[in-house]
Design a protein around this motif. Structure first.
Motif, PDB file in Angstrom:
ATOM      1  N   ARG A  16      62.826  77.782  26.398  1.00 47.30           N
ATOM      2  CA  ARG A  16      61.438  77.922  25.362  1.00 47.30           C
ATOM      3  C   ARG A  16      61.970  79.114  24.098  1.00 47.30           C
ATOM      4  O   ARG A  16      61.129  78.455  23.436  1.00 47.30           O
ATOM      5  N   ASP A  17      62.604  80.245  24.099  1.00 48.61           N
ATOM      6  CA  ASP A  17      63.196  80.758  23.314  1.00 48.61           C
ATOM      7  C   ASP A  17      63.759  79.439  22.118  1.00 48.61           C
ATOM      8  O   ASP A  17      63.645  80.047  21.029  1.00 48.61           O
ATOM      9  N   ASN A  20      60.685  77.426  20.418  1.00 45.07           N
ATOM     10  CA  ASN A  20      60.439  78.706  19.384  1.00 45.07           C
ATOM     11  C   ASN A  20      61.297  78.342  18.163  1.00 45.07           C
ATOM     12  O   ASN A  20      60.620  78.885  17.327  1.00 45.07           O
ATOM     13  N   GLU A  21      62.103  78.727  18.312  1.00 44.71           N
ATOM     14  CA  GLU A  21      62.776  78.532  17.226  1.00 44.71           C
ATOM     15  C   GLU A  21      63.851  77.008  15.868  1.00 44.71           C
ATOM     16  O   GLU A  21      63.307  77.230  14.808  1.00 44.71           O
ATOM     17  N   VAL A  23      60.844  75.396  15.914  1.00 48.38           N
ATOM     18  CA  VAL A  23      58.976  75.244  15.774  1.00 48.38           C
ATOM     19  C   VAL A  23      59.379  76.020  14.277  1.00 48.38           C
ATOM     20  O   VAL A  23      59.098  75.589  13.157  1.00 48.38           O
TER      21      VAL A  23
END
Length: 194
Positions: A16-17, A20-21, A23
């Motif tokens: 998930r990290d 997010n990066e 995005v």
């Protein structure tokens, strides 16, 4: 921030990290492209969100050797935009670039903001006067920020053809903008001071 390849590998494994990066890295270029094509910031926000949703849902099938991740995102966005226009039952119209790019800073006074807004409106109208392939090249290379290789893939042309289309488009834009009373600095490099 990690290089794209590492982020994509991690994202494909469900990190998930890393998602997010990705995005954070690609949101603005995709949004700018979608906003340019729709002319509506609210719709652009929704379509950009849907672009990332679909991209991440299909991320396990993404292959880097075929295209860059930005090209992948923009191709998804372009399909969503086509569907969006089809549902509206009409063709794209000229848009206000002030909504697409940062038209004015808070330091600009009302007069400067008005001048910048007028110039961007003129630029959007003038862009519509270019032949279709030249306009698409400008949209993909300059507005969406795609590299030549990815633009060539997206348009089904050689890299040399894209370079020539971009060169012709920029020359035509310079002439058209001068005819509309806008002086242009740096247009040969792909950007204007408009």
């Amino acid at each position: 921030m990690l290089p794209d390849n590492i982020l994509l590998d991690r994202a494909q494994r469900g990190d998930r990290d890393a998602l997010n990066e990705l995005v954070a890295l690609y949101w603005h270029p995709v949004y700018r492209f979608v906003a340019y094509k729709t002319g509506n910031p609210e719709d652009a926000q929704e379509l950009t969100q849907e672009t990332f949703y679909r991209a991440f849902r299909a991320l396990p099938a993404f292959r880097r050797q075929e295209a860059s991740f930005l090209t992948y995102l923009n191709s998804i966005a372009l399909n969503l935009i086509r569907d969006w226009w089809r549902k509206k039952g009409r063709a794209p119209q000229a848009i206000d670039w002030a909504d697409v790019q940062d038209a004015a800073t808070l330091d600009d006074g009302p007069e400067m903001q008005a001048i910048k807004l007028e110039r961007r409106e003129t630029l959007a109208k003038v862009l519509l006067l270019l032949p279709v392939e030249q306009r698409q090249t400008v949209e993909l290379r300059i507005i969406a920020g795609l590299p030549i290789r990815d633009t060539a893939l997206a348009m089904g042309k050689s890299e040399a053809a894209i370079k020539m289309l971009q060169q012709r488009a920029l020359k035509s834009l310079r002439v058209l903008l001068l005819q509309h009373g806008i002086t242009v600095n740096g247009l040969n490099g792909g950007e204007t001071d408009v």
